[in-house]
Design a protein around this motif. Structure first.
Motif, PDB file in Angstrom:
ATOM      1  N   ILE A  11       0.872  -1.181   0.000  1.00  0.00           N
ATOM      2  CA  ILE A  11       0.000   0.000   0.000  1.00  0.00           C
ATOM      3  C   ILE A  11       0.913   1.237   0.000  1.00  0.00           C
ATOM      4  CG2 ILE A  11      -1.731   1.293   1.291  1.00  0.00           C
ATOM      5  CD1 ILE A  11      -2.696  -1.340   2.449  1.00  0.00           C
ATOM      6  N   PRO A  12       0.716   2.182  -0.954  1.00  0.00           N
ATOM      7  CA  PRO A  12       1.545   3.397  -0.969  1.00  0.00           C
ATOM      8  C   PRO A  12       1.048   4.404   0.076  1.00  0.00           C
ATOM      9  CG  PRO A  12       0.016   3.455  -2.802  1.00  0.00           C
ATOM     10  CD  PRO A  12      -0.187   2.144  -2.121  1.00  0.00           C
ATOM     11  N   LEU A  13       2.022   5.021   0.698  1.00  0.00           N
ATOM     12  CA  LEU A  13       1.748   6.056   1.703  1.00  0.00           C
ATOM     13  C   LEU A  13       2.646   7.243   1.365  1.00  0.00           C
ATOM     14  CD1 LEU A  13       0.530   7.183   4.342  1.00  0.00           C
ATOM     15  CD2 LEU A  13       2.376   5.972   5.566  1.00  0.00           C
ATOM     16  N   THR A  14       2.015   8.360   1.033  1.00  0.00           N
ATOM     17  CA  THR A  14       2.768   9.589   0.674  1.00  0.00           C
ATOM     18  C   THR A  14       2.741  10.517   1.865  1.00  0.00           C
ATOM     19  OG1 THR A  14       2.096   9.328  -1.631  1.00  0.00           O
ATOM     20  CG2 THR A  14       2.963  11.484  -0.953  1.00  0.00           C
ATOM     21  N   VAL A  15       3.930  10.965   2.263  1.00  0.00           N
ATOM     22  CA  VAL A  15       4.082  11.899   3.377  1.00  0.00           C
ATOM     23  C   VAL A  15       4.690  13.179   2.836  1.00  0.00           C
ATOM     24  CG1 VAL A  15       5.045  12.301   5.668  1.00  0.00           C
ATOM     25  CG2 VAL A  15       4.432   9.956   4.956  1.00  0.00           C
ATOM     26  N   ARG A  16       3.909  14.237   2.866  1.00  0.00           N
ATOM     27  CA  ARG A  16       4.399  15.524   2.353  1.00  0.00           C
ATOM     28  C   ARG A  16       5.315  16.165   3.393  1.00  0.00           C
ATOM     29  NH1 ARG A  16       1.530  16.776  -2.173  1.00  0.00           N
ATOM     30  NH2 ARG A  16      -0.434  15.640  -2.484  1.00  0.00           N
ATOM     31  N   THR A  17       5.899  17.232   2.960  1.00  0.00           N
ATOM     32  CA  THR A  17       6.856  17.899   3.842  1.00  0.00           C
ATOM     33  C   THR A  17       6.179  18.515   5.042  1.00  0.00           C
ATOM     34  OG1 THR A  17       6.644  19.888   2.465  1.00  0.00           O
ATOM     35  CG2 THR A  17       8.476  18.373   1.945  1.00  0.00           C
TER      36      THR A  17
END
Length: 780
Positions: free
Chosen positions: A56-62
């Motif tokens: 599962i992809p998990l994107t964490v922004r700055t």
């Protein structure tokens, strides 16, 4: 208004261009719509693939914002994906823990700054899953602002599998170590060969067996345990096992610790590894096998000597042994053992020969017997055969599934048992019918057997003996019936002498009721003792009466002796006086007698002689019967004695017109009283002369027969019947009332018999009416 053709052409051209442009725009719009639809479908497909993918992809922004599918929320135990990374931890214990959030945030910030990827494994507290995170800087096309892209993997099953594999690996390492230690400590030689059939590993037992210094030295020098057998080395046999892919087992001889031993060698191919081998020392087993074979042969030889039939069957119900009595019992042919005849076939052969019981359903009966092989306990049956033979059959199952069948002919034993039962019943009936009271005591002193008269003789109740009491208990009961209770010790001693001392002992005891009992203890052959008791009260009384009568008879005998002595004088004196005066008158001393007086005197003299003879006969007969006959024995020649007897009766023989023949050996001599023997022979000869008519014949024969002297006087006279002969032999007997004398036939024959018997001889007289009489005297 007229339109010029040019204008029309331009208008048509314009319309055509506009139409073309409209068509191109429509086509382009359609193409873009199709492309957009395709992109939409592709996007949906890719989103679905991502949704269904293992990660599962998990994107964490700055700024900490996160983007992820809802599936990640379910993995973390949340209802939905939160907006910020820090919100993945909840106060209710779902999601990630604070420590896990802190560690993940640190790794994400590092990746955003340095673009360095990271790996992280964690287990959310609110979820039972094990998550693996692989983080890296996101591609600008995905997030141009320098966000971190984290792929989250669910490797719960993988982690469990890894844990299981690690556990199995650890266990395998432990098992391998234990196996190596076991092989090394094994008491049997073990080895391993590589694919080239060279030794690579040997255990300590192998080294000791070949006498090596160490395992390395044995492997280096390739020292073989088994020598070349049949032209093939141990390596060649191992190669053969590898080629066949099957174990090869063989029994060979090898030198182990400087001793020649028999071993069983096994080469076991290992797929893709090599050949394993091991050797088992079976020298003791072989020795036991040889001893077992010798024991079996001795046992079977011994079984052949038994009178009981014995047969052995193996687990497949085949006959492996049967002794001769078994063959005879079931009438089996000689080759049944060599042919491995089955149990069912043996029963069939026995049935054809009439050596099994008659059964209605033979197959079912045979099936029941086959079940003997599956039973654990022995089975015993009685088989009555049609010819009257009774067999006792025992089936003994063996641990290996076989069976031992024993057949014993009990016909004679049953007959003996029936005979024994008959004898016991006969003994009981005999005991009960005897006048004596009998009791049998065992060596330990208890009463075993008695008849009905035993308690009656002692005046006891029969119930006292029902429990087979000990001798002491019985003697206590008997003591109360005795006139002197202390005398009971004599009976106890008698029982003890018969049972323990094995000696006869007898005695007499008085009872309180006045009866007298004679008892005796007799040892029996079986170790028991017999006590016999007889009530002699009547006989004792009769004995006392007999003693009184005997004393009376002795007194009467003395009186008779005095009587005979007086009569001998009283009879002879008057007769002698009368005879003397008659002789004086006859000689003329009293003057001359007239003829008639002389005739009277002669008659008196003759009568005196006959009366004197009769008196002598009576006295001699009385003395003989009383045992008072005096005998003065001397050597007497028989033939001269008989000659004198015949000469004295010569005138009577001539007057009777008889013929007399005297024959015999002149040397026959006996020890006898001449006067008494002469009187006996004279009486018999007078009887023959008086009873033989004129013209008859008398024969006197003197002979020796079987060492005895035999004198036979035979005549051809009138003879006598058996009744008359019996009366003649009786002579004079006392009357029935004992107060007088009865005269039978005469005194001659009885007197002769008494005189002959007084000399130790016998007189046998045979006579028949009108056939003459034969008198035979036998003298020692």
């Amino acid at each position: 208004m007229e339109v010029s053709p040019t204008l029309l052409a331009l208008i048509g051209l314009l319309l055509a261009v506009w139409t073309g442009a409209a068509v191109w725009l429509m086509l382009r719009a359609t193409t873009r719509a199709q492309a957009a639809e395709a992109h939409r479908k592709a996007a949906l497909r890719l989103a679905r693939m991502v949704e269904e993918g293992p990660a599962i992809p998990l994107t964490v922004r700055t700024d900490g914002r996160i983007e992820a599918p809802d599936r990640l929320a379910r993995w973390l135990g949340l209802e939905r994906v939160p907006e910020y990374l820090s919100e993945l931890a909840r106060e209710d214990g779902t999601g990630l823990s604070d420590e896990q959030i802190e560690e993940l945030s640190t790794l994400v910030r590092r990746t955003q700054r340095t673009a360095k990827p990271f790996k992280l494994s964690l287990r959310p507290p609110g979820s039972g899953k094990m998550l693996a995170m692989r983080g890296a800087l996101a591609d600008p096309a995905v997030s141009p602002s320098g966000a971190a892209l984290i792929w989250v993997f669910d490797f719960t099953e993988t982690e469990d599998e890894l844990a299981r594999l690690e556990e199995e690996a650890a266990r395998a390492r432990d098992d391998f170590g234990a196996l190596v230690g076991l092989i090394e400590a094994a008491p049997m030689p073990m080895w391993f060969r590589g694919a080239d059939m060279h030794l690579r590993l040997v255990n300590r037992a192998y080294v000791e067996a070949v006498g090596g210094e160490s395992a390395d030295q044995v492997v280096t020098e390739q020292v073989e345990l088994v020598e070349r057998v049949g032209g093939r080395t141990a390596a060649e046999v191992a190669q053969q096992a590898a080629d066949r892919r099957q174990p090869i087992e063989r029994i060979v001889s090898a030198t182990i610790k400087d001793a020649r031993r028999t071993i069983r060698v096994t080469d076991l191919p290992l797929v893709g590894e090599g050949i394993a081998g091991y050797a088992v020392d079976i020298e003791e087993m072989e020795e036991q096998a040889r001893e077992f074979r010798a024991f079996r042969e001795a046992q079977r030889s011994m079984l052949d000597q038994l009178s009981i039939g014995v047969a052995q069957f193996d687990a497949r119900r085949r006959m492996t042994f049967a002794n001769q009595p078994f063959h005879r019992t079931f009438s089996l042919p000689p080759g049944v053992v060599n042919e491995r005849t089955s149990f069912e076939q043996m029963l069939m052969v026995a049935r054809e020969n009439g050596r099994i019981p008659e059964v209605r359903d033979f197959p079912a009966w045979r099936g029941e017997l086959v079940e003997w092989f599956q039973r654990d306990d022995p089975e015993e049956m009685a088989w009555p055969l049609p010819d009257g033979t009774h067999l006792r059959v025992i089936a003994q199952p063996l641990p290996d599934g076989g069976l031992v069948m024993i057949a014993e002919d009990r016909t004679e034993q049953l007959a003996l048992s029936a005979t024994r039962d008959t004898l016991l019943r006969t003994r009981t009936a005999t005991f009960d019918s005897l006048f004596e009271a009998l009791a049998v005591f065992a060596p330990d002193g208890h009463l075993e057997l008695w008849n009905r008269g035993f308690p009656k003789a002692w005046g006891l109740d029969g119930e006292v003996l029902d429990n087979h009491p000990q001798a002491e208990e019985l003697l206590e009961a008997i003591a109360g019936q005795l006139a002197d209770p202390k005398a009971i010790a004599q009976i106890g001693q008698t029982i003890r002498s018969a049972t323990l001392d094995r000696k006869n002992r007898e005695g007499r005891i008085e009872l309180a009721d006045g009866r007298t009992l004679d008892y005796a203890g007799v040892p029996l052959p079986d170790g028991n003792g017999l006590l016999t008791v007889l009530d002699v009260t009547a006989s004792q009384q009769a004995e006392e009466a007999l003693r009184e009568r005997n004393r009376a008879l002795e007194e009467a005998d003395a009186v008779m002796t005095r009587f005979l002595a007086n009569m001998s004088y009283e009879f002879r004196t008057p007769l002698t006086t009368i005879g003397g005066f008659a002789e004086m008158l006859e000689s003329g001393l009293a003057g001359e007698l007239s003829p008639q007086a002389a005739e009277y005197v002669a008659a008196i003299t003759q009568s005196v002689g006959k009366l004197t003879e009769q008196v002598e006969n009576v006295l001699d007969l009385s003395q003989s019967e009383a045992g008072l006959m005096p005998l003065r024995k001397q050597r007497v020649e028989l033939l001269p004695l008989l000659t004198r007897i015949v000469r004295k009766r010569e005138q009577a023989i001539l007057d009777g017109g008889l013929t007399l023949d005297l024959k015999g050996n002149a040397n026959k001599v006996v020890d006898a009283d001449q006067q008494q023997l002469q009187r006996a022979l004279g009486q018999l000869l007078d009887n023959a002369i008086n009873n033989t008519p004129q013209g008859g014949k008398i024969v006197i024969d003197v002979a020796k027969q079987r060492g005895l002297n035999r004198i036979a006087i035979n005549d051809t006279g009138r003879g006598m019947s058996q009744h008359e002969l019996a009366r003649a032999l009786e002579g004079i007997r006392m009357s029935a009332d004992g107060k007088g004398i009865e005269r039978r036939h005469g005194l001659g024959i009885p007197l002769a018999r008494q005189l002959v018997e007084a000399h130790g001889g016998t007189l046998d007289i045979q006579s028949r009416r009108n056939a003459g009489t034969s008198a035979v005297i036998t003298l020692p």
